[in-house]
Design an enzyme around this catalytic site. Sequence first.
Site, short mmCIF file in Angstrom:
data_model
loop_
_atom_site.label_atom_id
_atom_site.label_comp_id
_atom_site.label_asym_id
_atom_site.label_seq_id
_atom_site.Cartn_x
_atom_site.Cartn_y
_atom_site.Cartn_z
N CYS A 127 5.52 9.51 0.36
CA CYS A 127 4.24 9.91 0.39
C CYS A 127 3.95 11.11 -0.56
O CYS A 127 4.42 11.74 -0.79
CB CYS A 127 3.98 10.60 2.34
SG CYS A 127 2.37 11.17 2.36
N HIS A 152 6.47 3.66 12.66
CA HIS A 152 6.96 3.74 11.18
C HIS A 152 8.25 5.07 10.82
O HIS A 152 7.74 5.94 10.69
CB HIS A 152 5.01 4.61 10.46
CG HIS A 152 5.18 4.41 9.22
ND1 HIS A 152 4.94 3.50 8.58
CD2 HIS A 152 5.87 5.35 8.69
CE1 HIS A 152 4.34 3.49 6.91
NE2 HIS A 152 5.86 4.89 7.02
N ARG A 194 1.46 -0.53 0.25
CA ARG A 194 0.03 0.03 -0.03
C ARG A 194 0.52 1.31 0.02
O ARG A 194 1.15 1.32 -0.87
CB ARG A 194 -1.27 -0.24 1.54
CG ARG A 194 -2.01 0.79 0.92
CD ARG A 194 -2.10 2.22 1.64
NE ARG A 194 -1.45 2.60 3.11
CZ ARG A 194 -0.80 3.22 3.28
NH1 ARG A 194 -0.31 5.09 3.15
NH2 ARG A 194 -0.24 3.73 4.98
N ASP A 195 1.35 1.36 1.31
CA ASP A 195 2.36 2.99 1.58
C ASP A 195 3.30 2.53 -0.05
O ASP A 195 4.23 3.78 0.00
CB ASP A 195 3.37 3.16 2.45
CG ASP A 195 3.19 4.54 2.99
OD1 ASP A 195 3.66 5.26 1.94
OD2 ASP A 195 4.39 4.17 3.63
N HIS A 215 10.69 7.21 8.03
CA HIS A 215 11.32 6.71 6.97
C HIS A 215 13.20 6.60 7.30
O HIS A 215 13.72 7.97 7.96
CB HIS A 215 10.61 8.17 6.34
CG HIS A 215 9.39 7.59 5.76
ND1 HIS A 215 8.72 7.64 4.27
CD2 HIS A 215 8.47 6.89 6.17
CE1 HIS A 215 7.57 7.46 4.08
NE2 HIS A 215 7.44 7.14 5.68
N ASN A 242 10.28 4.40 2.48
CA ASN A 242 10.51 3.75 4.05
C ASN A 242 10.95 2.49 4.40
O ASN A 242 12.10 2.68 3.77
CB ASN A 242 9.13 2.70 3.93
CG ASN A 242 7.78 3.73 3.80
OD1 ASN A 242 7.39 3.71 4.78
ND2 ASN A 242 7.50 3.29 2.73
#
Length: 305
Positions: free
Chosen positions: A245, A212, A20-21, A214, A254
């Site tokens: 993003c 989460h 997804r991300d 990065h 990520n």
Amino acid sequence: MTVPAPGLPARVRIHEVGARDGLQNEKTAVPTEVKAEFVRRLAGAGLTTIEATSFVHPKWVPQLADAEQLFPLLADVDAALPVLVPNERGLDRALALGATRIAVFGSATETFASRNLNRTVAESLAMFEPVVARAREGGAHVRGYLSMCFGDPWEGAVPVHQVVSVAKALLDLGCDELSLGDTIGVATPGHVQALLSALNEAGVTTDRIGVHFHDTYGQALSNTLAALRHGVTTVDASAGGLGGCPYAKSATGNLATEDLVWMLDGLGIETGVDLAALTATSVWMAERLGRPSPSRTVRALSHKE
């Protein structure tokens, strides 16, 4: 060589966000069947939580416009498959397909809330309230993402108390867990420790917190280790280091799941993940995307082969 270190958890649950991300920023459309096979391979490598897609309007994230087609293809996948929902319409779409784990996506800063959700922080929380309530009523598990927890490209450093305030508000809506996002990768270990301690002091227990990170400034693993030392056992990561993003141009990739697993394996922390199978999956996906994986571990292990 496995050398454990004191004060760390015995096991970590990796919340895999690559499908997804990781893919949402890709300019070229990835075929639905390729996405489905990616998820299947991730599950085959031992990942037990794999974020599958997002039920957002296709206009905003065209890459994920096939959510309705993709999700039914994953019925046989032996893993939890959370999906992102931005509002009640997205929730309706997800529940109609049988989703049992959903996530909402909030912001700790006003500028990002405005750019990403077209609302103030307070208005976005009001929008999430019926989403979370209805999801919980239907028996779904709800995750609350909180972005810009450490820095914002427009507002700069984000005060810890501001993050704590929005984090508590998300949990008060009924979210089961909270994922603290370092959306532009500016966090450092002391900052991570300070935020986690402040959340604990405000009554948020560590077992409800995921992280989460990065890797914009190369800090994702060191920040993860700081979180583990604090007792966090849920870590978000993206196979092959995919993703960023679309609403924060300075947000680069990520934390790569392979880099995370290499460190955790070395520390003797269980994940249930087969690193060789995961690396092969990321190499396979990189071939589909037409470029090498940014993960250092993927590059090192695939070069060895």
